[in-house]
Design an enzyme around this catalytic site. Sequence first.
Site, PDB file in Angstrom:
ATOM      1  CB  CYS A 115      -1.194   0.005   1.259  1.00  0.00           C
ATOM      2  SG  CYS A 115      -2.241  -1.164   0.986  1.00  0.00           S
ATOM      3  CG  HIS A 252      -3.114   3.938   1.826  1.00  0.00           C
ATOM      4  ND1 HIS A 252      -3.407   3.639   0.275  1.00  0.00           N
ATOM      5  CD2 HIS A 252      -3.142   2.553   2.436  1.00  0.00           C
ATOM      6  CE1 HIS A 252      -3.854   2.224   0.510  1.00  0.00           C
ATOM      7  NE2 HIS A 252      -3.630   1.728   1.791  1.00  0.00           N
ATOM      8  CG  ASN A 282      -6.306  -0.468   0.556  1.00  0.00           C
ATOM      9  OD1 ASN A 282      -5.620  -0.050  -0.029  1.00  0.00           O
ATOM     10  ND2 ASN A 282      -5.864  -0.962   2.133  1.00  0.00           N
TER      11      ASN A 282
HETATM   12  O1  UT7 Z   1      -3.687  -0.531   3.551  1.00  0.00           O
HETATM   13  C1  UT7 Z   1      -3.166  -0.881   4.752  1.00  0.00           C
HETATM   14  C2  UT7 Z   1      -3.487  -2.277   4.982  1.00  0.00           C
HETATM   15  N1  UT7 Z   1      -4.729  -2.359   5.702  1.00  0.00           N
HETATM   16  C3  UT7 Z   1      -5.339  -1.406   6.644  1.00  0.00           C
HETATM   17  O2  UT7 Z   1      -5.128  -0.487   7.091  1.00  0.00           O
HETATM   18  C4  UT7 Z   1      -6.632  -2.129   7.517  1.00  0.00           C
HETATM   19  C5  UT7 Z   1      -6.337  -1.854   9.101  1.00  0.00           C
HETATM   20  N2  UT7 Z   1      -7.483  -2.483   9.792  1.00  0.00           N
HETATM   21  C6  UT7 Z   1      -8.708  -2.149   9.567  1.00  0.00           C
HETATM   22  O3  UT7 Z   1      -9.257  -1.303   8.778  1.00  0.00           O
HETATM   23  C7  UT7 Z   1      -9.828  -2.615  10.669  1.00  0.00           C
HETATM   24  O4  UT7 Z   1      -8.878  -3.656  11.693  1.00  0.00           O
HETATM   25  C8  UT7 Z   1     -10.731  -3.669   9.816  1.00  0.00           C
HETATM   26  C9  UT7 Z   1     -11.633  -2.714   9.064  1.00  0.00           C
HETATM   27  C10 UT7 Z   1      -9.844  -4.799   9.078  1.00  0.00           C
HETATM   28  C11 UT7 Z   1     -11.596  -4.370  10.898  1.00  0.00           C
HETATM   29  O5  UT7 Z   1     -12.030  -3.473  11.861  1.00  0.00           O
HETATM   30  P1  UT7 Z   1     -12.047  -3.756  13.397  1.00  0.00           P
HETATM   31  O6  UT7 Z   1     -12.841  -2.594  13.814  1.00  0.00           O
HETATM   32  O7  UT7 Z   1     -10.585  -3.805  13.857  1.00  0.00           O
HETATM   33  O8  UT7 Z   1     -12.796  -5.177  13.723  1.00  0.00           O
HETATM   34  P2  UT7 Z   1     -12.016  -6.499  13.972  1.00  0.00           P
HETATM   35  O9  UT7 Z   1     -11.215  -6.943  13.331  1.00  0.00           O
HETATM   36  O10 UT7 Z   1     -11.682  -6.382  15.411  1.00  0.00           O
HETATM   37  O11 UT7 Z   1     -13.450  -7.469  14.270  1.00  0.00           O
HETATM   38  C12 UT7 Z   1     -14.557  -7.122  14.747  1.00  0.00           C
HETATM   39  C13 UT7 Z   1     -15.743  -8.150  14.646  1.00  0.00           C
HETATM   40  C14 UT7 Z   1     -15.330  -9.378  14.725  1.00  0.00           C
HETATM   41  O12 UT7 Z   1     -16.260 -10.316  15.204  1.00  0.00           O
HETATM   42  P3  UT7 Z   1     -16.013 -10.780  16.821  1.00  0.00           P
HETATM   43  O13 UT7 Z   1     -14.865 -11.503  16.934  1.00  0.00           O
HETATM   44  O14 UT7 Z   1     -15.759  -9.576  17.411  1.00  0.00           O
HETATM   45  O15 UT7 Z   1     -17.214 -11.437  17.102  1.00  0.00           O
HETATM   46  C15 UT7 Z   1     -15.269  -9.933  13.011  1.00  0.00           C
HETATM   47  O16 UT7 Z   1     -15.356 -11.408  13.140  1.00  0.00           O
HETATM   48  O17 UT7 Z   1     -16.178  -7.997  13.209  1.00  0.00           O
HETATM   49  C16 UT7 Z   1     -16.080  -9.222  12.571  1.00  0.00           C
HETATM   50  N3  UT7 Z   1     -15.994  -9.152  11.199  1.00  0.00           N
HETATM   51  C17 UT7 Z   1     -17.173  -8.715  10.359  1.00  0.00           C
HETATM   52  N4  UT7 Z   1     -18.494  -8.608  10.572  1.00  0.00           N
HETATM   53  C18 UT7 Z   1     -19.043  -8.384   9.513  1.00  0.00           C
HETATM   54  C19 UT7 Z   1     -15.018  -8.910  10.580  1.00  0.00           C
HETATM   55  N5  UT7 Z   1     -15.250  -8.613   9.192  1.00  0.00           N
HETATM   56  C20 UT7 Z   1     -16.605  -8.600   8.805  1.00  0.00           C
HETATM   57  C21 UT7 Z   1     -17.482  -8.259   7.786  1.00  0.00           C
HETATM   58  N6  UT7 Z   1     -18.682  -8.192   8.172  1.00  0.00           N
HETATM   59  N7  UT7 Z   1     -16.939  -7.976   6.613  1.00  0.00           N
END
Ligand code: UT7
Length: 325
Positions: A115, A252, A282
């Site tokens: 990225c 980004h 992204n």
């Molecule tokens: O380009 C640089 C690289 N990438 C990034 O910068 C991405 C950086 N990370 C992020 O943007 C965020 O961490 C995410 C958007 C990927 C995830 O958001 P989060 O607030 O950190 O959520 P999480 O990973 O802590 O997941 C929360 C919950 C989980 O369920 P439980 O374990 O709390 O029951 C996941 O299983 O959300 C669940 N979950 C989803 N639910 C619905 C994960 N993906 C999804 C989804 N739809 N697509």
Amino acid sequence: MTVVRSVVLGVGSYLPARCLTNNDLAKMVDTSDEWIAQRTGIRSRHVAAERELTSDLAYAAATAALEDAGVEAGTIDLIVLATSTPDNTFPATATTVQAMLGITTGAAFDVQAVCSGFVFALATADALLRSGGGKRALVIGSETFSRILDWEDRSTCVLFGDGAGAVVLDAREQPGTADDRGILTSHLRSDGRYKDKLYVDGGPSSTRTVGHLRMEGREVFRYAVGMITDVIDDALAATGLTAGDIDWFVPHQANRRIIDGSARKIGFPPEKVVVTVDRHGNTSAASIPLALDVAVKDGRIKRGDLVMLEAMGGGFTWGSVLLRW
Ligand code: UT7
């Protein structure tokens, strides 16, 4: 004493025709428009057609940038293309684009910093132009991340999109002050201790396959704002400028919450932040030139404006480029 600076002559971009909304994704995996929009700010992204390659996207963006710059392809003597989704393992996609543009002189190569790729490519092209390694460069970010996504993994497949953007850089003598046009400073960083936080689980040497993107999203998120703001601080310190001097922040586009958190920490007001993640998702190395093109074409970024670019991604890699448009 005059110095050589890389001045942006033009910008262009390309998005594949097919647009995938959050509701479309909700029919494919267990997710919802509400979850994706709240956690990431993304509402839709574009996906390349079956026969559309990273080089095709890059060629379209490069052609648009050349037209915007008003220069002929034949005057380009350097192509630096940032991608993590090349057409083939080799040759570099940049050489394919070079041939598509009918250029037979100079050099073309790819840069791979995920990225952060566009920031790394800009800094590389700038260093070559300033040291006499070329006169005029095309710097391209082009990605088809749809090809490396695990479309059954809701934690990653909702985040990424395909697209390409490009700028034309011209080496020009400038007075050597912060009022100069062109790239004023760039700061690149990486730390391979974090390589397993965001990676593709395949490759020619390890598995002989292409593999799929894997990410510990929460972990990437934890580091993102700190790393991004560090390199922005480096750019301000190197030039003696302050956050208040910056006209446009073009980050980004990974996650709206990361963008807002970084802008808040540095002190960039929301009206100076260019956001396209809602429409593009992204697009990795393509996200910054895509956002630049949007903000230039809608009249926000004008000649003479100070523009701060930054990115962070797999590796981890991160970096900033400060330029005057
Ligand atoms: O380009 C640089 C690289 N990438 C990034 O910068 C991405 C950086 N990370 C992020 O943007 C965020 O961490 C995410 C958007 C990927 C995830 O958001 P989060 O607030 O950190 O959520 P999480 O990973 O802590 O997941 C929360 C919950 C989980 O369920 P439980 O374990 O709390 O029951 C996941 O299983 O959300 C669940 N979950 C989803 N639910 C619905 C994960 N993906 C999804 C989804 N739809 N697509």
